[in-house]
Motif scaffolding. Structure first.
Motif, mmCIF file in Angstrom:
data_model
loop_
_atom_site.group_PDB
_atom_site.id
_atom_site.type_symbol
_atom_site.label_atom_id
_atom_site.label_comp_id
_atom_site.label_asym_id
_atom_site.label_seq_id
_atom_site.Cartn_x
_atom_site.Cartn_y
_atom_site.Cartn_z
ATOM 1 N N CYS A 188 36.897 4.027 17.003
ATOM 2 C CA CYS A 188 37.530 3.257 15.934
ATOM 3 C C CYS A 188 38.620 4.093 15.278
ATOM 4 O O CYS A 188 38.437 5.290 15.067
ATOM 5 N N LYS A 189 39.720 3.445 14.954
ATOM 6 C CA LYS A 189 40.792 4.133 14.221
ATOM 7 C C LYS A 189 40.474 4.106 12.741
ATOM 8 O O LYS A 189 39.928 3.142 12.218
ATOM 9 N N ASP A 190 40.838 5.202 12.072
ATOM 10 C CA ASP A 190 40.754 5.241 10.620
ATOM 11 C C ASP A 190 41.913 6.082 10.097
ATOM 12 O O ASP A 190 42.772 6.506 10.876
ATOM 13 N N ASP A 191 41.959 6.327 8.811
ATOM 14 C CA ASP A 191 43.076 7.047 8.204
ATOM 15 C C ASP A 191 43.249 8.458 8.748
ATOM 16 O O ASP A 191 44.356 8.984 8.799
ATOM 17 N N SER A 192 42.157 9.088 9.164
ATOM 18 C CA SER A 192 42.241 10.467 9.639
ATOM 19 C C SER A 192 42.416 10.569 11.157
ATOM 20 O O SER A 192 42.451 11.656 11.699
ATOM 21 N N GLY A 193 42.516 9.452 11.847
ATOM 22 C CA GLY A 193 42.690 9.460 13.302
ATOM 23 C C GLY A 193 41.720 8.517 13.961
ATOM 24 O O GLY A 193 41.771 7.311 13.745
ATOM 25 N N CYS A 194 40.797 9.066 14.721
ATOM 26 C CA CYS A 194 39.802 8.250 15.428
ATOM 27 C C CYS A 194 38.400 8.780 15.161
ATOM 28 O O CYS A 194 38.199 9.968 14.980
#
Length: 135
Positions: free
Chosen positions: A42-48
């Motif tokens: 999953c992608k998030d603000d810090s990368g994956c």
């Protein structure tokens, strides 16, 4: 989505997991056995991030022959000799594998194969990863 499952990995690994992107997270389970684990990237603000969706269960399809196919001839010979098995000399890998199947339990074959493969990995690590210190 086409996915080939089973095959060699189903005959050799104690537990199997697959990693998929979010696009396939809702569909993957209809293509894999229920004992396979599922991880979703999953992608998030810090990368994956990788999140476990389903834990892998014990694979009961492991076959001694498939595990023994991973071993080199010299490793098969050592396995048999260390157990005192006679009549090893001059045998090819196929016959040595059969001798191992005839003389050992699946659990013994699993344990030996695992240790041999881990030993190979250790041999391949750079010296600095084997505990050598930089001076």
């Amino acid at each position: 989505m086409a996915l080939a499952v089973g095959g060699c990995q189903d005959k050799t690994f104690d537990a199997i997991s697959i990693v998929v992107g979010e696009k396939f997270k809702d569909d993957i389970e209809e293509y894999i056995p229920d004992y396979w684990g599922v991880y979703v990237v999953c992608k998030d603000d810090s990368g994956c991030k990788i999140k476990m969706r389903r834990a892998a269960k014990e694979n009961k399809n492991v076959e001694a022959e498939s595990l023994l196919e991973l071993l080199w001839k010299e490793e098969l010979i050592k396995f048999l000799k260390d157990a005192g098995v006679k009549g090893i000399s001059g045998k090819n890998r196929r016959l040595l594998r059969q001798m191992a199947i005839d003389n050992f339990t699946l659990k013994e074959i699993k344990n030996y194969t695992r240790e041999v493969l881990k030993g190979r990995l250790y041999m391949l690590e750079p010296l600095s990863m084997k505990g050598e210190t930089d001076e």
